[in-house]
Design a protein around this motif. Structure first.
Motif, PDB file in Angstrom:
ATOM      1  N   MET A 241    -154.338 -17.747  50.580  1.00 49.31           N
ATOM      2  CA  MET A 241    -152.962 -18.046  50.205  1.00 49.31           C
ATOM      3  C   MET A 241    -152.222 -16.761  49.868  1.00 49.31           C
ATOM      4  O   MET A 241    -152.775 -15.844  49.264  1.00 49.31           O
TER       5      MET A 241
ATOM      6  N   VAL B 142    -157.739 -21.234  48.564  1.00 48.45           N
ATOM      7  CA  VAL B 142    -156.927 -20.282  47.818  1.00 48.45           C
ATOM      8  C   VAL B 142    -157.160 -18.842  48.259  1.00 48.45           C
ATOM      9  O   VAL B 142    -156.296 -17.979  48.067  1.00 48.45           O
TER      10      VAL B 142
ATOM     11  N   LEU C 121    -152.218 -15.633  38.953  1.00 48.98           N
ATOM     12  CA  LEU C 121    -150.893 -15.735  39.569  1.00 48.98           C
ATOM     13  C   LEU C 121    -149.782 -15.231  38.661  1.00 48.98           C
ATOM     14  O   LEU C 121    -148.697 -14.889  39.137  1.00 48.98           O
TER      15      LEU C 121
ATOM     16  N   THR D 172    -149.732 -22.850  45.891  1.00 51.34           N
ATOM     17  CA  THR D 172    -150.994 -22.868  45.160  1.00 51.34           C
ATOM     18  C   THR D 172    -151.013 -23.963  44.107  1.00 51.34           C
ATOM     19  O   THR D 172    -152.020 -24.658  43.940  1.00 51.34           O
TER      20      THR D 172
ATOM     21  N   SER E 141    -144.853 -19.186  47.691  1.00 54.81           N
ATOM     22  CA  SER E 141    -146.306 -18.999  47.692  1.00 54.81           C
ATOM     23  C   SER E 141    -146.926 -19.481  46.389  1.00 54.81           C
ATOM     24  O   SER E 141    -148.029 -20.052  46.387  1.00 54.81           O
TER      25      SER E 141
ATOM     26  N   THR F 251    -152.683 -27.476  53.653  1.00 56.67           N
ATOM     27  CA  THR F 251    -152.031 -26.728  52.580  1.00 56.67           C
ATOM     28  C   THR F 251    -150.613 -27.247  52.443  1.00 56.67           C
ATOM     29  O   THR F 251    -150.243 -28.251  53.072  1.00 56.67           O
TER      30      THR F 251
ATOM     31  N   SER G  71    -150.022 -16.081  47.670  1.00 60.21           N
ATOM     32  CA  SER G  71    -149.927 -15.752  46.244  1.00 60.21           C
ATOM     33  C   SER G  71    -151.156 -14.979  45.784  1.00 60.21           C
ATOM     34  O   SER G  71    -151.050 -13.945  45.121  1.00 60.21           O
ATOM     35  N   VAL G  72    -152.344 -15.473  46.126  1.00 55.93           N
ATOM     36  CA  VAL G  72    -153.590 -14.821  45.726  1.00 55.93           C
ATOM     37  C   VAL G  72    -153.732 -13.462  46.399  1.00 55.93           C
ATOM     38  O   VAL G  72    -154.137 -12.469  45.770  1.00 55.93           O
TER      39      VAL G  72
ATOM     40  N   THR H 254    -154.165 -22.814  36.465  1.00 54.64           N
ATOM     41  CA  THR H 254    -154.172 -22.188  37.788  1.00 54.64           C
ATOM     42  C   THR H 254    -153.623 -20.779  37.720  1.00 54.64           C
ATOM     43  O   THR H 254    -154.172 -19.848  38.331  1.00 54.64           O
TER      44      THR H 254
END
Length: 847
Positions: free
Chosen positions: A648, A645, A560, A588, A584, A611, A650-651, A554
């Motif tokens: 999100m 995703v 990430l 994910t 975050s 989520t 993080s992304v 991932t």
């Protein structure tokens, strides 16, 4: 259909390809004669490409009739690879020109893939993803210069059987090396300072084409081997176990007056977590004496608040705060004490530091009224219990695995340390047996006499020079750990044997070596049986070590691991903090784990109704009713703003810089990571579009001007729409209706405080896909993507195949990947199903 499914044309090959095509035209014409005798390819090219790419002035200097059908030649394969790439990414025909039907594009791609698969790879052609300028390797996987370095017994073996096939022989990555040493020696020792991380190729760091070996790396592998062996062998008496309670009030840095701390009857209240002040509670009254695992229990509660209070724990050297590492984030409820427990592996002379999070007050604000009078929220730490090092037995399992029940005796040393050494009444035979058994496990297959001969010779030479038995064994162990059999994943060309499948499977799902059960199945020749392989995939995925697959795949697939590459501008995004960043990332990973555990459709990566959030992330997303640091599964509103995703935090952070967002970067990311149709690289003379942080112009206005260039218009028609669909998300993944700027605009007030940034122009997230379908926002964009679930599944399967095999799939792999996806269709393209089908495929089981 997805963005690239309805686009096609082989035309407008890159300038470098066109130039090369002209240079080779006479040679190819002589070889192939009429270019396209196959009626399927000829019809497609004549219908969709010949109009622009024939005649005296062909577009892009590319002539259709010069394409050769010689797929067995290196040149022919390169040219058709370029054609397939442009069929997938849709750089041509230009906007406004008629586009081939989706079915025709798919059929043409399948035809090209079939031609690749039917022809053998020409001798000397680089593997998929290999740089054309890669230097030749010697038989042990390193260049001749590299392999000549001092390696304390590096084995030189004939690698002729390992040099051909779809993938190249590759060495272990940093993560794989550290995990393999852990499982091989049963030690938990940090070696990352010696083994450098790899540079990602095609999105993954285990690409064999990029995993070379240098003399400097070999020297570090030797140092790492020595450190790991030292940790595995018990050279002294059992370390004493410490069990004690630390009273926070007794810590010398926790002053009761003139600070942010208030001493209470049951502990110490901390009132500030201001980052720049580095307010933290260091346990100066505790430091480790021995390496090992330690159990900590910390009691605390929220003070002068009705909400949980978060904090994080760092560990590291006593006098080197800069070298500390994160143990974890935790929270305690308001008013009622809670005990937080965790186990952490620590080196000697390490201690803990406790830092409160998001308390808001700066130290000057607390000190102005005095900690005794401050009425804001705080974190009370009552006590910390320490137990360790935690040992199951002595000597530890690592020592017993190497030496069994061989005795130890005290040896005389200059430092009078009283060190213990293993001794043997038959040193030559015992040392040889220990090294043979160790090599078998380290090589992940039976070790041949040819491989073992130089290692055992070094062991015997040590004994002949009157070295001790343990010293001779250590020499053999070091030699094994720096040999190609250990450092490289060696796979025979063609169909893999059971041992190679065991390694490929374990490094795919565990990022580590096979365990005893996989070895036993390989030894009996049973692992290749489909039902056995399916059982083993299930077993490996249920094992805690499968967390490595979730984190590593991932993290690399979505990018990430570059979460810290940029730091959000504190003026524009003062709400960003490390708690949000860590939360975050965990969202994910937990989301991926949920899809994997329950075999949910991979379309959830585009759009889902759930989520995982904690209080900090829920606040960021505007989701009510969630508090505390623990992430939990929540249902999402039906407005489409969150889910999958793409939306999100993080992304959204890794696809932006710390100041602005770019539809170009985010659009290219969506095309590559989610749709599997990476856009072509920009032309050298095209300047980058830099968003205007003053707010004078919007990024849409700037891109409209940029697209006035005819050579830019086609690519941007492909890239920009997915990027604009994400424009309602700022650089930290927050929803926005308007841009933030540091120039002119409306003042912003949040919770009674005026921000330094201002409201800029309104965000416009609408656009039109290349096939003419419009969307107004992210919700409608997701709906358009979901219209073609097969492409989403095919894109992810391609990424999984690259990660699992160590080689980026080529056009020749299109048919096998399509077959994998087709077999998963009845299960709605479940993530777990795709993994099973990939492992059962020839793509996975052959080199």
């Amino acid at each position: 259909m997805v963005v690239a499914a309805a686009i096609a044309c082989c035309g407008l090959l890159s300038a470098s390809f066109a130039t090369h095509a002209h240079a080779q035209s006479q040679e190819r014409d002589a070889e192939a004669g009429p270019a396209l005798a196959d009626p399927r390819a000829a019809k497609f090219l004549a219908t969709h490409c010949r109009e622009c790419h024939e005649g005296t002035k062909p577009k892009g200097d590319f002539l259709v009739h010069r394409l050769t059908l010689d797929f067995a030649s290196k040149t022919g394969r390169q040219h058709w690879s370029a054609v397939a790439e442009r069929l997938q990414n849709g750089t041509m025909p230009p906007v406004g020109k008629p586009r081939p039907p989706q079915g025709d594009v798919k059929a043409m791609l399948e035809w090209i893939g079939g031609q690749f698969a039917a022809r053998p790879r020409p001798t000397g052609e680089p593997m998929a993803g290999a740089p054309s300028g890669s230097r030749p390797r010697s038989t042990d996987g390193a260049s001749k210069t590299e392999s000549s370095a001092k390696t304390d017994g590096l084995v030189r073996t004939d690698n002729a059987a390992f040099g051909t096939g779809r993938t190249v022989m590759r060495r272990l990555t940093q993560t794989e090396y550290v995990n393999t040493v852990r499982d091989l020696l049963l030690v938990d020792v940090d070696l990352r300072d010696l083994i450098s991380p790899e540079t990602s190729t095609a999105g993954f760091d285990n690409s064999g084409a990029a995993l070379h070996l240098s003399s400097h790396q070999l020297e570090n592998y030797l140092l790492a081997a020595e450190r790991a062996i030292d940790a595995a062998i018990a050279s002294g008496p059992r370390p004493p176990s410490v069990t004690r309670r630390i009273d926070i009030k007794e810590e010398k840095s926790i002053k009761p007056k003139g600070s942010v701390y208030r001493h209470l009857d049951d502990g110490v209240a901390i009132f500030s977590s201001w980052v720049s002040a580095n307010i933290q509670v260091t346990l100066w009254n505790f430091q480790t004496r021995h390496r090992g695992k330690y159990r900590f229990r910390l009691s605390g509660y929220g003070y002068q608040t009705d909400k949980p209070v978060a904090f994080h724990v760092m560990a590291g050297p006593m006098n080197a705060a800069a070298q500390q590492f994160l143990v974890g984030y935790y929270d305690v409820p308001a008013k009622e004490p809670r005990v937080v427990e965790f186990v952490e592996s620590l080196d000697p002379n390490h201690t803990l530091r406790i830092i409160a999070d998001n308390l808001g007050a700066t130290p000057p604000e607390v000190e102005k009224v005095g900690a005794e009078n401050y009425q804001g929220p705080g974190l009370v730490v009552q006590w910390v219990d320490v137990e360790g090092p935690l040992l199951e037995s002595w000597p530890p399992p690592s020592h017993q695995r190497l030496f069994g029940q061989l005795p130890q005796q005290r040896v005389t040393t200059d430092d009078r340390s009283g060190r213990l050494e293993v001794v043997s009444s038959d040193p030559a035979n015992d040392a040889a047996n220990i090294v043979r058994d160790f090599a078998r496990r380290a090589f992940r297959r039976p070790a041949s006499d040819t491989e073992l001969k130089p290692i055992l010779a070094r062991v015997q030479a040590k004994l002949d020079r009157q070295a001790s038995f343990e010293e001779a064994v250590r020499t053999g162990l070091r030699a094994v750990l720096v040999s190609p059999g250990f450092l490289f994943l060696r796979e025979p060309a063609g169909r893999l044997d059971d041992y190679a499948i065991a390694s490929r499977l374990s490094y795919f799902l565990w990022s580590s070596m096979p365990d005893d059960e996989l070895f036993a199945l390989a030894e009996r020749g049973e692992l290749r049986r489909p039902e056995v392989l399916r059982q083993q995939v299930e077993r490996l995925l249920r094992d805690p070590k499968a967390a490595a697959f979730i984190e590593n795949f991932t993290g690399q697939w979505l990018g990430l691991r570059s979460i810290d590459a940029t730091m959000p501008d504190r003026m524009l995004y003062p709400e960003f903090d490390d708690v949000l960043k860590v939360s975050s990332i965990q969202e994910t990973l937990l989301f991926f784990e949920e899809l994997l555990k329950n075999d949910l459709s991979v379309t959830n990566f585009v759009a889902s109704d759930f989520t995982f959030v904690n209080g900090r992330l829920a606040q960021h997303y505007g989701l009510p009713g969630v508090e505390g640091m623990e992430l939990r599964k929540v249902q999402l509103p039906a407005d489409g703003r969150r889910g999958g995703v793409l939306t999100m935090a993080s992304v959204l952070k890794v696809t932006a810089n710390g100041t602005t967002t770019s539809p170009i970067l985010r659009g290219a990311w969506v095309l590559d990571r989610i749709l599997g149709t990476p856009p072509p690289k920009p032309m050298i003379d095209v300047e980058a579009v830099e968003p205007d942080i003053r707010g004078a112009t919007t990024i849409r206005q700037q891109l409209e001007k940029h697209r006035e260039r005819s050579d830019c218009r086609g690519c941007h028609a492909l890239i920009d729409p997915p990027g604009f669909a994400l424009e309602n998300y700022d650089v930290i993944g927050g929803w926005r209706e308007r841009y933030r700027s540091i120039g002119d605009g409306e003042p912003v007030v949040v919770e009674g405080r005026r921000r330094r940034y201002r409201h800029g122009p309104l965000v416009d997230a609408a656009d039109t896909l290349l096939d003419g379908r419009p969307f107004r926002d992210i919700g409608e964009f997701k709906t358009l993507l979901l219209a073609d679930p097969e492409q989403i599944a095919r894109a992810l399967t391609t990424k999984l195949a690259a990660y699992a095999t160590g080689a980026e799939p080529s056009p020749a792999d299109a048919a096998p990947i399509a077959a994998i996806v087709g077999r998963a269709k009845d299960r709605q393209y479940g993530l777990r199903t795709l993994i099973h089908e990939l492992v059962q495929s020839e793509l996975f089981q052959s080199k």
